[in-house]
Design a protein around this motif. Structure first.
Motif, short mmCIF file in Angstrom:
data_model
loop_
_atom_site.label_atom_id
_atom_site.label_comp_id
_atom_site.label_asym_id
_atom_site.label_seq_id
_atom_site.Cartn_x
_atom_site.Cartn_y
_atom_site.Cartn_z
N ASP A 255 -12.84 -65.98 13.09
CA ASP A 255 -13.83 -65.60 12.08
C ASP A 255 -14.86 -66.71 11.87
OD1 ASP A 255 -12.81 -63.11 11.73
OD2 ASP A 255 -11.72 -63.56 9.88
N LEU A 256 -14.42 -67.96 11.92
CA LEU A 256 -15.38 -69.07 11.76
C LEU A 256 -16.37 -69.09 12.91
CD1 LEU A 256 -13.04 -71.95 10.49
CD2 LEU A 256 -14.65 -70.57 9.16
N GLU A 257 -15.89 -68.83 14.11
CA GLU A 257 -16.80 -68.80 15.26
C GLU A 257 -17.76 -67.61 15.16
OE1 GLU A 257 -14.12 -68.86 18.56
OE2 GLU A 257 -14.11 -71.07 18.66
N ARG A 258 -17.27 -66.49 14.64
CA ARG A 258 -18.17 -65.35 14.42
C ARG A 258 -19.25 -65.70 13.41
NH1 ARG A 258 -16.39 -59.96 12.58
NH2 ARG A 258 -14.79 -61.01 11.33
N LEU A 259 -18.85 -66.37 12.35
CA LEU A 259 -19.83 -66.77 11.34
C LEU A 259 -20.86 -67.73 11.92
CD1 LEU A 259 -17.46 -67.36 8.29
CD2 LEU A 259 -19.26 -65.63 8.44
N GLN A 260 -20.41 -68.59 12.78
CA GLN A 260 -21.30 -69.60 13.33
C GLN A 260 -22.25 -69.01 14.38
OE1 GLN A 260 -19.67 -72.70 16.01
NE2 GLN A 260 -20.45 -74.18 14.54
N LEU A 261 -21.75 -68.10 15.20
CA LEU A 261 -22.53 -67.61 16.34
C LEU A 261 -23.29 -66.33 16.05
CD1 LEU A 261 -19.87 -68.25 19.15
CD2 LEU A 261 -21.81 -69.69 18.52
N ASN A 262 -22.86 -65.56 15.06
CA ASN A 262 -23.46 -64.25 14.81
C ASN A 262 -24.09 -64.19 13.43
OD1 ASN A 262 -22.40 -63.40 17.32
ND2 ASN A 262 -20.46 -62.87 16.35
N ALA A 263 -24.99 -65.13 13.17
CA ALA A 263 -25.61 -65.20 11.85
C ALA A 263 -26.51 -64.00 11.57
CB ALA A 263 -26.41 -66.49 11.72
N ALA A 264 -26.93 -63.29 12.60
CA ALA A 264 -27.82 -62.15 12.41
C ALA A 264 -27.06 -60.87 12.10
CB ALA A 264 -28.69 -61.95 13.65
N GLU A 265 -25.73 -60.90 12.10
CA GLU A 265 -24.93 -59.71 11.86
C GLU A 265 -24.23 -59.81 10.51
OE1 GLU A 265 -22.20 -59.20 15.03
OE2 GLU A 265 -23.73 -59.32 16.61
N SER A 266 -23.87 -58.65 9.96
CA SER A 266 -23.06 -58.61 8.76
C SER A 266 -21.59 -58.65 9.16
CB SER A 266 -23.36 -57.33 7.98
OG SER A 266 -22.60 -57.29 6.79
N ILE A 267 -20.83 -59.53 8.52
CA ILE A 267 -19.44 -59.79 8.92
C ILE A 267 -18.53 -59.56 7.71
CG2 ILE A 267 -17.81 -61.52 9.77
CD1 ILE A 267 -20.15 -62.85 11.19
N SER A 268 -17.44 -58.82 7.93
CA SER A 268 -16.43 -58.60 6.89
C SER A 268 -15.28 -59.57 7.09
CB SER A 268 -15.92 -57.16 6.95
OG SER A 268 -16.96 -56.24 6.70
N LEU A 269 -14.86 -60.17 5.98
CA LEU A 269 -13.81 -61.18 6.04
C LEU A 269 -12.73 -60.87 5.03
CD1 LEU A 269 -16.17 -64.30 6.18
CD2 LEU A 269 -14.92 -63.30 8.10
N PRO A 270 -11.53 -61.41 5.24
CA PRO A 270 -10.43 -61.13 4.29
C PRO A 270 -10.51 -62.01 3.05
CG PRO A 270 -9.65 -62.50 6.08
CD PRO A 270 -11.07 -62.15 6.40
N GLU A 271 -9.73 -61.63 2.06
CA GLU A 271 -9.60 -62.40 0.83
C GLU A 271 -8.14 -62.36 0.40
OE1 GLU A 271 -12.29 -62.70 -3.12
OE2 GLU A 271 -11.24 -60.79 -2.89
N TYR A 272 -7.68 -63.42 -0.22
CA TYR A 272 -6.28 -63.45 -0.67
C TYR A 272 -6.17 -62.76 -2.01
CZ TYR A 272 -1.55 -65.18 -1.38
OH TYR A 272 -0.19 -65.27 -1.58
N ASP A 273 -5.33 -61.76 -2.10
CA ASP A 273 -5.10 -61.02 -3.34
C ASP A 273 -4.00 -61.72 -4.12
OD1 ASP A 273 -4.19 -59.15 -5.31
OD2 ASP A 273 -5.17 -57.55 -4.16
#
Length: 625
Positions: A255-273
Motif C-alpha cells: 500500500d505504501l508503494e501504491r501511495l508513492q507511485l500512483n498519486a494520480a489515482e484514488s486509493i482505498s486503505l484499511p483502518e483499525y477498528d
C-alpha cells in the motif's frame, strides 16, 4: 465566545535579556542566511501555570524573541553534537552527511527561518484549530487542547518541515510524500499525527491523510491459529499482538508503494477498528488531492533489522520480513520518533488496557510482554529518524529535548589544531618598565584555522566543520564563541589549557605588539583519537583545509594521513610549508598558500616564476594545474 487576546505580540526585550552588548555583537557577526534574527524562544506569562492545558482564549502572554545560535558542542553547556555518516534512512544520499544534535529547538529541522513574530496570524489560527482536538474515535480520550506553546515549538516546525519535504518531492517530479511518525504504544504518535493532519490541512485543504500501522495487524483468527515458543511453552501469537511479528508487513509495503507511485489515482486503505479490535478494509480514502500521507505506527521509522543490537539472527522467513520492513523505512520521505517518559507511557497503556475490560494484572502482564519489548527495540531506531522528540513526564507536545538529524551537502573540514584565545589590550601609550593602565580589554577567537573556518562559513554553501584541540577555561570560551558564530566543531578535549595570544595596541604610536603563549605538548592518545574521528568525517567532505602551525606532539604525518584518507574529489588546501615534506611529496595538495619568499625557500629557486613552476611540478596535485 471572547475574541483572542490582543496582547499576543512581540515585546521589546529587556536590556538584560541578551546578556549585554557582548552577546548582541556575537550574533551580529553571523552571516546570512544563518543569521536568523527570528524567534525561537518564548517567555510566556499567564495567571495559570503552563502545565495546565489552556486554550488560546485563556492565555495572556508576552513573547520575547531572541536570536538563534547554531548548534553547540560544549561538554557542560546547552547542547551536544556528534558527527556521523548519514546511514539507515531510505532517502539517504551517499554524498551527504549528517549532524545529530541534542537541542530543545525543533525549528532546527527547517532550512527556512520561523515565521516572523510580527505576523502571528499563523500561530493564532492554528491555536484556534487545535484548541479542541477530538480523540474519541482513536480510543485515546474525549478531546485534547493544544496550547500556543506547543503549537509554536512543536507543531509549527514539524508542519514546515513536512511542507519542505513536499517541495523537495515536487522538485524531483513526485506529487506525494510519505512521512513516518514512530514511537512506542502510548507515546502520543497517533495523537501527533491527527494534530499534524489538522494543521497541514490549514495550509492546503484536504492535502493530508493519516494511515495507521495498526490497520495492518494480522486478523485475530490468524493470530490465534499461530503459535510461538515462549519461556513457559508455546503460546498463541495473539498474546503477543502488537509486537513486530503480528503485522502484515507485506500488505503495508504494497500500500505504501501504491501511495508513492500512483498519486494520480484514488486509493482505498484499511483502518483499525478499535471496537472490533480488527483491521477494517477500505475505511481510508486517499484521492488525487492528498499530497501528504502521515504513516503512524510502532515500526514505520527505524533501521534494518540486521543493524539492530537487540535481535538475534533471523530465520529465512524472518529475513524476508526484515527486507520488507527495510522497504517500509525506505519509502518514507522523512521520519519522526516520539520517545516518551516510560513510567508515563506505562500508566497510559494500563489505563487503555483496563478500558478494554481487562483486569489490572492482565494489563500489566500485557505491557511487560508486548509494550516494554517494543520500547526496547525502538530505542535502536532513534539514530535513523530525522528528529526524536524526548517527552517529559507531564505529557503534551513540549519535548524536554530534541535530537535533530540535519542532512546537508558535502562539508568543508578545516583543521585548526593549534587554537588560541585572542586577547586584545588597548593602551594609550606603551612605556617599557612602567605601569600602563589599559583603556580596553577584549577576548575573541584566535588561531589560523579558526579564522579560516570563519571565512569558509561566510562563503560556503555547505556546512563547515572545525577540528581542534581545546582545554581549560580558555578552550571552553572558544568552543562557545565558535558555536555562536554558526560553525560546527569536532573537538578533542585535552588536559592542557589552550594557549592565549595577546595583542597590545598602542594608540600613541599606532603599533601592535604580539605576545603568544607557548603551546603545551599533547598526549599521543589525544592526537590519535582526533585523527581517527577525522578520518571518518573527511570521507564525505568536498574540501579540506590544513591551517596553522602544529602544536607539540603533532607531526606533519597527521596532515598527510588525513589528506590521503580523503576521497580523490576532495580539494586539499595547505596553509604553510615548514616540515610538510611528507605531505607535499604525496602530491595530494591542490592549493598551497605561501608567499613568494616561502615558495623560493621551499623549492630552492632564486626567482619567483621558476619557484612557482617547480612547486607545481614537484608538490601540487595534477588537479592544481
Amino acid at each position: 465566545m471572547p475574541g483572542l487576546p490582543s496582547v499576543l505580540r512581540p515585546q521589546a526585550a529587556h536590556p538584560g535579556t541578551l546578556s549585554g552588548c557582548d552577546t548582541v555583537s556575537r550574533f551580529a557577526s553571523r552571516r546570512a542566511p544563518r543569521d536568523r534574527q527570528t524567534p525561537v524562544k518564548a517567555t510566556w506569562t499567564s495567571k495559570h501555570t503552563l502545565s495546565q492545558r489552556l486554550s488560546p482564549t485563556q492565555i495572556a502572554c508576552r513573547i520575547k524573541f531572541l536570536p538563534r545560535p547554531r548548534p553547540t558542542v560544549s561538554k557542560t553547556q546547552r547542547r551536544q553534537m556528534r558527527v556521523s555518516a548519514a546511514a539507515g534512512t531510505g532517502n539517504a544520499d551517499p554524498d551527504s552527511w549528517s549532524l545529530v544534535e541534542s537541542t530543545s529547538d525543533l525549528w532546527e529541522l527547517v532550512d527556512l527561518p520561523p515565521p516572523p513574530p510580527a505576523r502571528h496570524t499563523e500561530l493564532i489560527e492554528l491555536g484556534k484549530l487545535l484548541k479542541e482536538v477530538d480523540l474519541e474515535a482513536d480510543g485515546i480520550g474525549a478531546s485534547l487542547a493544544v496550547s500556543l506553546e506547543e503549537v509554536y515549538h512543536t507543531i509549527m516546525p514539524l508542519v514546515h518541515y513536512i511542507l519542505q519535504k513536499k517541495r523537495d518531492a515536487l522538485a524531483d517530479g513526485r506529487s506525494r510524500v510519505l512521512i513516518g511518525i514512530g514511537g512506542s504504544g502510548g507515546s502520543g504518535k497517533t495523537t501527533l499525527a491527527k494534530v499534524l493532519r489538522i494543521a497541514l490541512n490549514y495550509y492546503e485543504a484536504n492535502s493530508t491523510e493519516v494511515l495507521g500501522m495498526d490497520a495492518y495487524h494480522l486478523p485475530n483468527a490468524e493470530l490465534e491459529a499461530r503459535t510461538v515458543a515462549a519461556p513457559g511453552g508455546e503460546v498463541s501469537l495473539r498474546t503477543l499482538k502488537g509486537t513486530i511479528g503480528t503485522f502484515d508487513v507485506s500488505a503495508l509495503l504494497d500500500d505504501l508503494e501504491r501511495l508513492q507511485l500512483n498519486a494520480a489515482e484514488s486509493i482505498s486503505l484499511p483502518e483499525y477498528d478499535r471496537n472490533l479490535h480488527e483491521p477494517a478494509p477500505d475505511r481510508v480514502q486517499v484521492d488525487q488531492k492528498v499530497s501528504i500521507v502521515l504513516v503512524e505506527g510502532l515500526f514505520v521509522v527505524g533501521d534494518t533489522s540486521e543493524q539492530s543490537t537487540n535481535r538475534a539472527p533471523a530465520s529465512a522467513a524472518g529475513q524476508v520480513a526484515d527486507a520488507m520492513w527495510t522497504g517500509v523505512h525506505r519509502v518514507m520521505d522523512a521520519g519522526v520518533i516520539i520517545s516518551g517518559h516510560q513510567p508515563t507511557i506505562r500508566e497510559r497503556m494500563l489505563i487503555r488496557q483496563t478500558r478494554q475490560r481487562r483486569s489490572l494484572s492482565a494489563a500489566e502482564a500485557h505491557y511487560d510482554r508486548v509494550d516494554a519489548v517494543n520500547a526496547r527495540q525502538l530505542a535502536d531506531r532513534h539514530p535513523h529518524a530525522d528528529a526524536v522528540l524526548h517527552m517529559g513526564a507531564n505529557g503534551g507536545f513540549l519535548p524536554q529535548q530534541v535530537e535533530v538529524r540535519m542532512k546537508r551537502g558535502p562539508s568543508v573540514l578545516v583543521l585548526g589544531l593549534n587554537a588560541a584565545l585572542q586577547k586584545t589590550i588597548t593602551v594609550p601609550e606603551l612605556k617599557k618598565g612602567g605601569v600602563v593602565r589599559a583603556d580596553d580589554v577584549a577576548f575573541s577567537v584566535g588561531g589560523k584555522g579558526q579564522g579560516a573556518a570563519r571565512a569558509a562559513s561566510a562563503c560556503a554553501e555547505s556546512a563547515v566543520l572545525l577540528a581542534h584541540f581545546l582545554g581549560g577555561q580558555s578552550g571552553q570560551f572558544l568552543q562557545q564563541q565558535i558555536s555562536d558564530l554558526g560553525i560546527y566543531q569536532v573537538t578533542r578535549e585535552v588536559q592542557c589549557t589552550t594557549r592565549t595570544a595577546t595583542t597590545i595596541l598602542c594608540l600613541a604610536s599606532g603599533t601592535a605588539t604580539e605576545v603568544i603563549d607557548p603551546s603545551l605538548p599533547l598526549q599521543k592518545s589525544d592526537v590519535a583519537g582526533l585523527l581517527e574521528d577525522l578520518k571518518e568525517s573527511v570521507v564525505d567532505c568536498r574540501a579540506l583545509g590544513l591551517c596553522g602551525t602544529l602544536p607539540p606532539g603533532v607531526t606533519a604525518e597527521f596532515y598527510r594521513e588525513l589528506a590521503m584518507a580523503a576521497p580523490p574529489s576532495t580539494r586539499v588546501l595547505l596553509d604553510g610549508y615548514r616540515e610538510m615534506d611528507s605531505l607535499l611529496v604525496s602530491k595530494r595538495v591542490d592549493v598551497l598558500k605561501i608567499n613568494s619568499e616561502e615558495v623560493m625557500a621551499l623549492t630552492g629557486e632564486t626567482d619567483v616564476p621558476s619557484a612557482v613552476a617547480a612547486c607545481f611540478e614537484k608538490y601540487l596535485s595534477p588537479s592544481a594545474h
